[in-house]
Design an enzyme around this catalytic site. Structure first.
Site, PDB file in Angstrom:
ATOM      1  N   GLY A  29      18.355 -65.896 -32.786  1.00 20.70           N
ATOM      2  CA  GLY A  29      18.098 -64.964 -31.688  1.00 20.70           C
ATOM      3  C   GLY A  29      17.817 -63.562 -32.197  1.00 20.70           C
ATOM      4  O   GLY A  29      17.948 -63.282 -33.391  1.00 20.70           O
ATOM      5  N   SER A  30      17.469 -62.688 -31.284  1.00 21.98           N
ATOM      6  CA  SER A  30      17.055 -61.339 -31.694  1.00 21.98           C
ATOM      7  C   SER A  30      18.226 -60.523 -32.254  1.00 21.98           C
ATOM      8  O   SER A  30      18.035 -59.713 -33.164  1.00 21.98           O
ATOM      9  CB  SER A  30      16.405 -60.602 -30.517  1.00 21.98           C
ATOM     10  N   THR A  31      19.439 -60.739 -31.742  1.00 22.72           N
ATOM     11  CA  THR A  31      20.599 -59.997 -32.264  1.00 22.72           C
ATOM     12  C   THR A  31      20.890 -60.457 -33.694  1.00 22.72           C
ATOM     13  O   THR A  31      21.101 -59.646 -34.601  1.00 22.72           O
ATOM     14  CB  THR A  31      21.833 -60.221 -31.356  1.00 22.72           C
ATOM     15  N   LYS A  94      24.715 -70.467 -24.246  1.00 18.38           N
ATOM     16  CA  LYS A  94      23.801 -70.251 -25.342  1.00 18.38           C
ATOM     17  C   LYS A  94      22.583 -71.164 -25.175  1.00 18.38           C
ATOM     18  O   LYS A  94      22.611 -72.079 -24.370  1.00 18.38           O
ATOM     19  CB  LYS A  94      24.494 -70.561 -26.687  1.00 18.38           C
ATOM     20  N   GLY A  97      17.240 -69.326 -26.817  1.00 18.11           N
ATOM     21  CA  GLY A  97      16.210 -69.481 -27.848  1.00 18.11           C
ATOM     22  C   GLY A  97      15.963 -70.945 -28.196  1.00 18.11           C
ATOM     23  O   GLY A  97      15.154 -71.250 -29.082  1.00 18.11           O
ATOM     24  N   GLU A 103      23.262 -74.908 -33.195  1.00 18.87           N
ATOM     25  CA  GLU A 103      24.271 -73.842 -33.084  1.00 18.87           C
ATOM     26  C   GLU A 103      25.649 -74.447 -32.789  1.00 18.87           C
ATOM     27  O   GLU A 103      26.657 -74.028 -33.358  1.00 18.87           O
ATOM     28  CB  GLU A 103      23.868 -72.863 -31.975  1.00 18.87           C
ATOM     29  N   LYS A 121      25.526 -58.919 -21.732  1.00 20.09           N
ATOM     30  CA  LYS A 121      25.779 -60.373 -21.723  1.00 20.09           C
ATOM     31  C   LYS A 121      27.143 -60.738 -21.116  1.00 20.09           C
ATOM     32  O   LYS A 121      27.446 -61.915 -20.943  1.00 20.09           O
ATOM     33  CB  LYS A 121      25.726 -60.926 -23.158  1.00 20.09           C
TER      34      LYS A 121
HETATM   35  C1  5RP Z   1      19.586 -69.127 -29.160  1.00 16.39           C
HETATM   36  C2  5RP Z   1      20.799 -68.480 -28.614  1.00 16.39           C
HETATM   37  C3  5RP Z   1      20.927 -67.010 -28.781  1.00 16.39           C
HETATM   38  O1  5RP Z   1      22.114 -66.718 -29.432  1.00 16.39           O
HETATM   39  C4  5RP Z   1      20.902 -66.348 -27.427  1.00 16.39           C
HETATM   40  O2  5RP Z   1      19.732 -66.748 -26.740  1.00 16.39           O
HETATM   41  C5  5RP Z   1      20.959 -64.828 -27.531  1.00 16.39           C
HETATM   42  O3  5RP Z   1      19.778 -64.354 -28.063  1.00 16.39           O
HETATM   43  P1  5RP Z   1      19.468 -62.800 -28.246  1.00 16.39           P
HETATM   44  O4  5RP Z   1      20.310 -62.330 -29.386  1.00 16.39           O
HETATM   45  O5  5RP Z   1      17.987 -62.779 -28.550  1.00 16.39           O
HETATM   46  O6  5RP Z   1      19.796 -62.096 -26.958  1.00 16.39           O
HETATM   47  O7  5RP Z   1      21.687 -69.092 -28.079  1.00 16.39           O
HETATM   48  O8  5RP Z   1      19.555 -70.488 -28.882  1.00 16.39           O
END
Ligand code: 5RP
Length: 217
Positions: A29-31, A94, A97, A103, A121
């Site tokens: 994910g982006s974080t 979750k 993505g 995960e 979140k």
């Molecule tokens: C991917 C996930 C990510 O952790 C979730 O979508 C958060 O993503 P982001 O950091 O882009 O907000 O579960 O499958």
């Protein structure tokens, strides 16, 4: 602060948890992408990482961190990953993505799961974010009908195939009052590979960036 700045801030806070740990699990994910970029400075202490997606593997290799097979590594000391929703009991949604299955496997195989996110979140009750479910492609309509019976509105994530070659249903309108029970019920539907509810194995530590602060619990 913008949402991206908040993500960077919380990613930086997670670095404290991987100091002196040679093998780590890394989410998607982006974080987490910000976290991976910052890991470049820890190359000397990190021997390798188990990755939760093809995308994360590519990013890890780019910063010079070897990607390892979970089967070879066994139990991991630490897993760092993001989330789409977090409740006060550290239970998560979750899979935004699409990497939920890998995960969940890494979370299960890790001693400590540190979840990093910006403050947007955090929720009291999970379910505003559509719940992702990875399904075997031929079971997609069947699982969708089962979710309608449970009061949800499933939407097929079209033009998306997971790293495991499966499909995703995003289920809207679920008020998830008992996350553990719902996770078990959805796991029992034939054709479901994985549901993006992380309630039976929640996070161990939540790090959330809110304004200038990092909150943890
Ligand atoms: C991917 C996930 C990510 O952790 C979730 O979508 C958060 O993503 P982001 O950091 O882009 O907000 O579960 O499958």
């Amino acid at each position: 602060m913008t949402q991206d700045e908040l993500k960077q801030k919380v990613a930086a806070a997670a670095l404290d948890y991987v100091k002196d740990i040679p093998l780590i699990g890394v989410g998607t994910g982006s974080t987490v992408n910000y976290f991976i970029k910052m890991l470049a400075d820890y190359k000397s202490t990190i021997e390798g990482a188990v990755s939760s997606s093809v995308g994360t593997s590519e990013r890890l290799k780019k910063v010079g961190i070897p990607v390892l097979d979970l089967n070879e590594v066994g139990t991991l000391d630490i897993y760092i990953d993001g989330a789409d929703e977090i409740n006060p009991r550290k239970q998560l949604i979750k899979g935004g993505g699409g990497a939920l299955t890998r995960e969940k496997i890494i979370a299960a195989a890790s001693k400590k799961f540190v979840c990093i996110a910006d403050g947007s979140k955090c929720v009291d009750v999970l379910g505003k974010f559509p719940l992702p479910i990875e399904v075997i492609p031929m079971a997609r309509s069947y699982v969708a009908r089962e979710m309608v019976k449970m009061g949800g509105q499933p939407v097929w994530r079209e033009n998306f195939v997971t790293d495991n070659h499966n499909h995703i249903l995003d289920v809207h309108n679920l008020d998830i009052l008992d996350p553990i029970e719902l996770e078990k019920t959805i796991n029992d539907i034939t054709g479901v590979v994985c549901v993006g509810l992380f309630a039976m194995r929640p996070a161990d530590v939540i790090l959330v960036s809110q304004g200038d602060e990092i909150k943890s619990w």
